[in-house]
Design a protein around this motif. Structure first.
Motif, PDB file in Angstrom:
ATOM      1  N   UNK B 174       0.845  -1.193   0.000  1.00 16.34           N
ATOM      2  CA  UNK B 174       0.000   0.000   0.000  1.00 16.34           C
ATOM      3  C   UNK B 174       0.882   1.247   0.000  1.00 16.34           C
ATOM      4  N   UNK B 175       1.914   1.218   0.838  1.00 17.31           N
ATOM      5  CA  UNK B 175       2.846   2.345   0.893  1.00 17.31           C
ATOM      6  C   UNK B 175       3.534   2.549  -0.444  1.00 17.31           C
ATOM      7  N   UNK B 176       3.960   1.437  -1.043  1.00 13.80           N
ATOM      8  CA  UNK B 176       4.621   1.531  -2.343  1.00 13.80           C
ATOM      9  C   UNK B 176       3.670   2.158  -3.367  1.00 13.80           C
ATOM     10  N   UNK B 177       2.398   1.730  -3.305  1.00 15.77           N
ATOM     11  CA  UNK B 177       1.419   2.271  -4.238  1.00 15.77           C
ATOM     12  C   UNK B 177       1.274   3.782  -4.078  1.00 15.77           C
ATOM     13  N   UNK B 178       1.220   4.225  -2.823  1.00 16.57           N
ATOM     14  CA  UNK B 178       1.108   5.672  -2.580  1.00 16.57           C
ATOM     15  C   UNK B 178       2.305   6.412  -3.139  1.00 16.57           C
ATOM     16  N   UNK B 202       4.742  17.979   0.286  1.00 20.42           N
ATOM     17  CA  UNK B 202       3.454  18.432   0.807  1.00 20.42           C
ATOM     18  C   UNK B 202       2.312  17.562   0.350  1.00 20.42           C
ATOM     19  N   UNK B 203       2.586  16.750  -0.646  1.00 21.01           N
ATOM     20  CA  UNK B 203       1.583  15.810  -1.118  1.00 21.01           C
ATOM     21  C   UNK B 203       1.297  14.773  -0.017  1.00 21.01           C
ATOM     22  N   UNK B 204       0.031  14.661   0.403  1.00 19.17           N
ATOM     23  CA  UNK B 204      -0.273  13.690   1.467  1.00 19.17           C
ATOM     24  C   UNK B 204       0.054  12.260   1.062  1.00 19.17           C
ATOM     25  N   UNK B 205       0.068  12.002  -0.242  1.00 16.44           N
ATOM     26  CA  UNK B 205       0.411  10.650  -0.684  1.00 16.44           C
ATOM     27  C   UNK B 205       1.797  10.252  -0.191  1.00 16.44           C
ATOM     28  N   UNK B 206       2.720  11.206  -0.227  1.00 13.74           N
ATOM     29  CA  UNK B 206       4.082  10.922   0.218  1.00 13.74           C
ATOM     30  C   UNK B 206       4.084  10.581   1.699  1.00 13.74           C
ATOM     31  N   UNK B 207       3.344  11.381   2.438  1.00 15.84           N
ATOM     32  CA  UNK B 207       3.281  11.154   3.878  1.00 15.84           C
ATOM     33  C   UNK B 207       2.761   9.749   4.186  1.00 15.84           C
TER      34      UNK B 207
END
Lengths: 533, 483
Positions: B174-178, B202-207
């Motif tokens: 899931x993390x890799x997908x984000x 700042x992209x929440x996906x990165x977080x």
């Protein structure tokens, strides 16, 4: 010839040699261990004779890289302070091994542990690199842990774990402080190093010194032990076998006072001044408290153990007087305490082997039954309470003189400590040696054997020698003691002037406010040091 | 889609190991139970051959298998460590698997496949490879922990490990997908390039991507609060498998962590400092406190492995070349002292006794001095007492953390290790200070176990007395990928 390395590691090599001896040949094992320890002592005498009097710097220095990428060096050296502690170690180890005739169980492992302990103890006193010092410091822990835990009394496991955990609680924080000292030196533009002689000249901001000093001081205070960190000591002593008690009281406790003198004071002069009243205060409480508690002990060993708390309080008091009398007295008193308390533990052990009790109430009137023991015991007790003409007097006198010059009130109350000591020690002598023979089973006790006399005589000789003619000892430590004082006080001056420079130039306002805060926090040390002049 | 060019020389270490494992499976068909030990020798030969290949390649840096794997000194360091762990595991396994009647060829093959997975993790240039490596490591381990088919605890271990491991894998994926969603690539260097613009953070996906990646790896490391599977699995699995997992999985997970964060996510973004700080503290604290009360020595070492993961997280948090190097150094020491301790446990274990209690060690110090001495060395090293490697490892970690200004965390870490002194020394207390009891097991000394004990004891002491060589190697390896 790398004399210091030889002296340090000869016992460890001897211990390895013992391992291959056949287990059945107990006499051979005893003889070999005694031989190694006596040889080490004789080698260390060469340090005494070759020592250059009047030189305060480190002598017999040996140096090589150990972990280069971290600036950790294998650096050994002694000065007039550590010289006597090395001698005390090698002397008492030989005595302790000679006195271990009562141990028959697992004698090989026992001797191996004592010899490894000796390497650790000598290493602590000769190491000039902070990390190396720490390694030796911890290395003394394990042999003592085994000595108490395997050959100790009924509550030995409790006592030995308490001993290890207390000591490590202090020393682990010291490890963090050691790392910080080395890194601070690197951050200040120097190379990363743990070399004491280099770090002594480093100037650490007072606010940081404060914490670092606390970390070091906690490790040393637990080891000394300073009130209120002393609770491990009576347990450890009561359970420990005789030789371990001798070395514990005689040498291991001095690692704490030595640590103050060698590391905490020179590295953190500013913090030393800040905490001086507190540590003197604790020392002072320890003197009185130790004496009072000793007074009510029913057990001979715990009485001597609490008397150590009291005596070591004197040593710390002398160190923190920060003048030549006080510190020289302290160093001498470390040796004296090692000799007299070591001898007391030896003799308590000897009588315990005969009667298998250490309760004072089980004795009485022994003087008539075993006069040689009685006479020797009396002499050692008198040395311990500081009778003029015996060693204890010289040390205590110098300490009180030094303390009196900076803090007359402390000295006055500390004198009462001597009075208490006379009270409980002589009271104990009265109940053990004199009076009627209340217990009939004491009537058949045999007097000291030749082996036991042979072990005690060297100690008695030194007790009298230092009492009558301490000059050869004091002369050798003089220059080094001066050097410590100059080190602590000179940095005081340097930092004071630096703070003025920084303050006026206003180049770096932050540290200078820290300086100001720290110095305004405690104006007292300045008057104190002025009073000392 | 084109088939990527394969650099056969660079892929050789992976290939040799795979072929060895397949060879074991093949030969297994022709060997009777009495001769299964030859499979161990075959596996050992393959491992040593791979090690030789790796050592000869030191200093060289390349990408292999379509740029999916990196072969630099960092990965070589870890590869050698994994292979060493595998080799020592083989040596301690023989007695264990023979005694438990699970002497099958699959055992050795699965250990090798798991090792291969670890190697892929350490070499991953791409998050997909990292995941594949993790799966190649985990699936053999699920099987291995259930290898004692007749025992309930072993079955329980396998099932627990499978279920929670699957969760962890899902988190990781899931993390890799984000991260892919934000950077548009799973390649670590591309993610790094993408994140080099401050705005990308700042992209929440990165977080969430980083957070889930961390959770996935924290499962494998056994960091608190993702540790709940660990004690049961480590206790229930066959002892030799536990030894392999305790040293290997942790090293592999840290290799992946360093690879991912060292390449793409350095410097650690400020918002991750606090969570990692708490994670490290919890891991050290819970691990040590839980280990205090354990009666089973295997379970005690399982909890202690959690605590050690905490110390390693402190070094990870410290970052920098010095912090990462200290992780490498510590993992080497950790492998030696743990495999050594497990060699002792296996030497003393009786058939069907997967939960050896401490009391089996009473009086060992004088019944079997050599065995007890080496166990004492491992315990002192785990407790971090000089002059052992464990002390130097902690010294390096704490230095790095003090340098990075995490003094508070270091102080807490030393207090935690003070707690640990108590339970490690308790083993020594039992061995040396308690009297032997009736009916205690007599150790079985096979030459393989003696070799392991000798290697582990000398290495543990040598890394404590003369750590400079290994440290320099660790520094060099970290430099090869941190630049």
């Amino acid at each position: 010839m790398p004399l210091l390395s030889l002296i340090t590691f000869l016992p460890a090599v001897g211990a390895a040699g013992l391992l291959v001896l056949p287990r059945k040949r107990q006499d051979l094992i005893r003889g070999a261990a005694l031989g190694v320890s006596v040889l080490t002592f004789l080698l260390s005498l060469k340090l005494f004779t070759d020592f250059q009097v009047g030189v305060g710097q480190m002598q017999f220095v040996e140096e090589m890289a150990w972990i280069p990428s971290f600036g950790i060096r294998y650096k050994l050296g002694i000065d007039g302070i550590s010289l006597f502690l090395v001698l005390l170690t090698t002397f008492l180890t030989a005595i302790a091994i000679g006195a271990s005739t009562g141990v028959v169980h697992r004698i090989k492992e026992y001797m191996v542990a004592i010899l490894l302990l000796e390497t650790g103890m000598i290493g602590v006193f000769v190491a000039l690199d902070l990390v190396l010092f720490y390694v030796f410091w911890e290395a003394t822990l394990l042999p003592m842990y085994f000595l108490i835990g395997i050959w100790g009394g009924p509550r030995r496991i409790y006592a030995t774990i308490k001993f290890v955990l207390y000591t490590m609680a202090g020393s682990l924080l010291m490890l963090v402080a050691i790392i910080a000292v080395g890194l601070l030196h690197a951050q200040a533009g120097g190379e990363i190093t743990f070399d004491l002689t280099v770090l002594m000249h480093a100037e650490i901001p007072p606010a940081i010194q404060w914490w670092l000093f606390l970390a070091f001081a906690l490790a040393f205070a637990i080891k000394v032990p300073l009130f209120p960190f002393h609770t491990w000591l009576p347990d450890a002593h009561v359970e420990a076998p005789t030789a371990a008690s001798v070395l514990l009281a005689g040498v291991l406790l001095k690692m704490g006072t030595y640590g103050f003198l060698r590391f905490a004071l020179p590295l953190f002069p500013h913090a030393t001044m800040t905490f001086l009243p507190w540590i003197s205060g604790l020392a002072f409480v320890g003197i009185v408290y130790g004496a009072w508690v000793a007074m009510v002990q029913p057990d001979l060993k715990s009485l001597v153990a609490y008397s150590s708390v009291s005596h070591l309080g004197f040593v710390v008091l002398g160190i923190f007087a920060l003048n030549s009398e006080g510190i020289a007295g302290s160093v001498l008193q470390m040796v004296n305490h090692g000799l007299s308390t070591g001898a007391l533990f030896l003799m308590v052990g000897m009588i315990y082997e005969r009667r298998h009790t250490r309760m004072i109430a089980d004795y009485g009137g022994l003087f008539r039954v075993i006069p040689f023991f009685g006479g020797t015991f009396l002499l050692v007790v008198l040395s311990s309470i500081g009778l003029p003409g015996l060693n204890g007097f010289v040390g205590e006198f110098l300490i009180l003189l030094g303390t009196f010059r900076v803090h007359p009130l402390y000295a006055l109350v500390a004198v009462t400590g001597i009075v208490w000591a006379a009270w409980y020690m002589l009271g104990m002598v009265r109940r053990v040696l004199f009076g009627p023979l209340t217990h009939p089973e004491n009537a058949d006790i045999s007097d000291l054997t030749w082996n036991e006399r042979l072990v005690l005589v060297p100690v008695l000789v030194l007790i009298v020698w230092i009492g009558v003619y301490p000059a050869p000892f004091l002369r050798r430590m003089e220059a080094s003691v001066e050097r410590v004082i100059v080190q602590v006080k000179r940095q005081q001056v340097v930092q004071g002037s630096e703070f003025i420079v920084q303050g006026t130039a206003a180049m770096n306002p932050e540290p200078s406010t820290m300086n100001r805060e720290a110095s305004s926090m405690n104006p007292e040390p300045l008057t104190l040091s002025r009073g000392g002049r | 889609m084109s088939i990527p060019q394969i650099d056969w020389g660079g892929a050789a270490p992976f290939l040799v190991l795979t072929l060895t494992a397949l060879g074991i499976l093949l030969f297994d068909l022709f060997l009777s139970v009495r001769h299964k030990v030859w499979l161990m020798h075959l596996g050992l030969t393959g491992v040593l051959l791979t090690m030789a290949l790796l050592v000869s390649g030191f200093g060289d840096q390349k990408r292999v298998v379509g740029e999916m794997l990196i072969l630099d000194d960092f990965s070589r360091f870890f590869h050698l460590l994994f292979l060493l762990i595998a080799a020592l595991t083989f040596l301690v396994s023989v007695k264990d698997v023979e005694q438990e009647r699970i002497h099958r060829g699959e055992y050795y093959a699965l250990v090798l496949f798991a090792t291969l997975g670890m190697m892929v993790m350490a070499s991953a240039a791409d998050l997909i490879m990292l995941f594949l490596g993790l799966e190649a490591l985990s699936i053999p381990l699920y099987i291995l922990s259930g290898f004692l088919r007749g025992q309930l605890t072993s079955n329980e271990a396998a099932l627990k490990y499978l279920l929670l491991g699957a969760f962890a894998s899902a988190f990781l994926l899931y993390g890799i997908a984000f991260l892919y969603g934000s950077a548009g690539s799973t390649r670590l260097d591309r993610i790094a390039a993408h994140l080099s613009h401050g705005a990308a953070w700042e992209n929440p996906l990165v977080f969430f991507g980083i957070g889930l990646l961390l959770v996935g790896l924290a499962f494998k490391i056994g960091a608190v609060p993702f540790h709940l599977w660990l004690s049961d699995v480590y206790e229930g699995a066959p002892t030799s498998v536990t030894a392999f997992m305790i040293a290997g999985t942790k090293a592999a997970a840290f290799a992946a962590l360093l690879r991912a964060f060292g390449t793409a996510l350095t410097p650690l973004h400020a918002e991750w400092v606090a969570p990692l700080w708490i994670l490290a503290l919890l891991t050290m604290g819970v691990g040590n406190v839980a280990a205090l009360t354990q009666q089973s020595i295997k379970r005690m070492l399982a909890y202690s492995s959690i605590a050690h993961a905490g110390y390693l997280l402190v070094a990870f948090l410290a970052g920098s070349s010095r912090g990462f190097s200290s992780i490498l150094f510590y993992l080497v020491v950790y492998a030696f002292m743990n495999l050594g301790a497990f060699a002792v446990i296996i030497a003393l274990a009786r058939q069907g006794e997967e939960r050896p209690t401490l009391s089996a060690y009473a009086g060992l110090g004088f019944r079997h001095p050599v065995l007890a001495f080496s166990m004492a060395v491992f315990m002192f090293s785990l407790a971090g007492l000089p002059p052992t490697g464990g002390f130097m490892g902690k010294f390096y970690i704490f230095s790095a953390a003090v340098e990075a200004n995490y003094v508070g965390l270091v102080v807490l870490a030393v207090l935690c290790s003070l707690i640990s002194v108590f339970f490690y020394l308790r083993v020594v207390v039992v061995m040396y200070m308690e009297e032997p009891r009736e009916g205690q097991p007599n150790p079985v000394f096979s030459p393989a176990i003696l070799i392991t004990l000798f290697l582990a004891t000398t290495a543990t002491l040598q890394l404590g007395l003369l750590p400079a060589g290994m440290w320099d190697l660790a520094v060099r390896s970290v430099r090869s990928f941190l630049g």
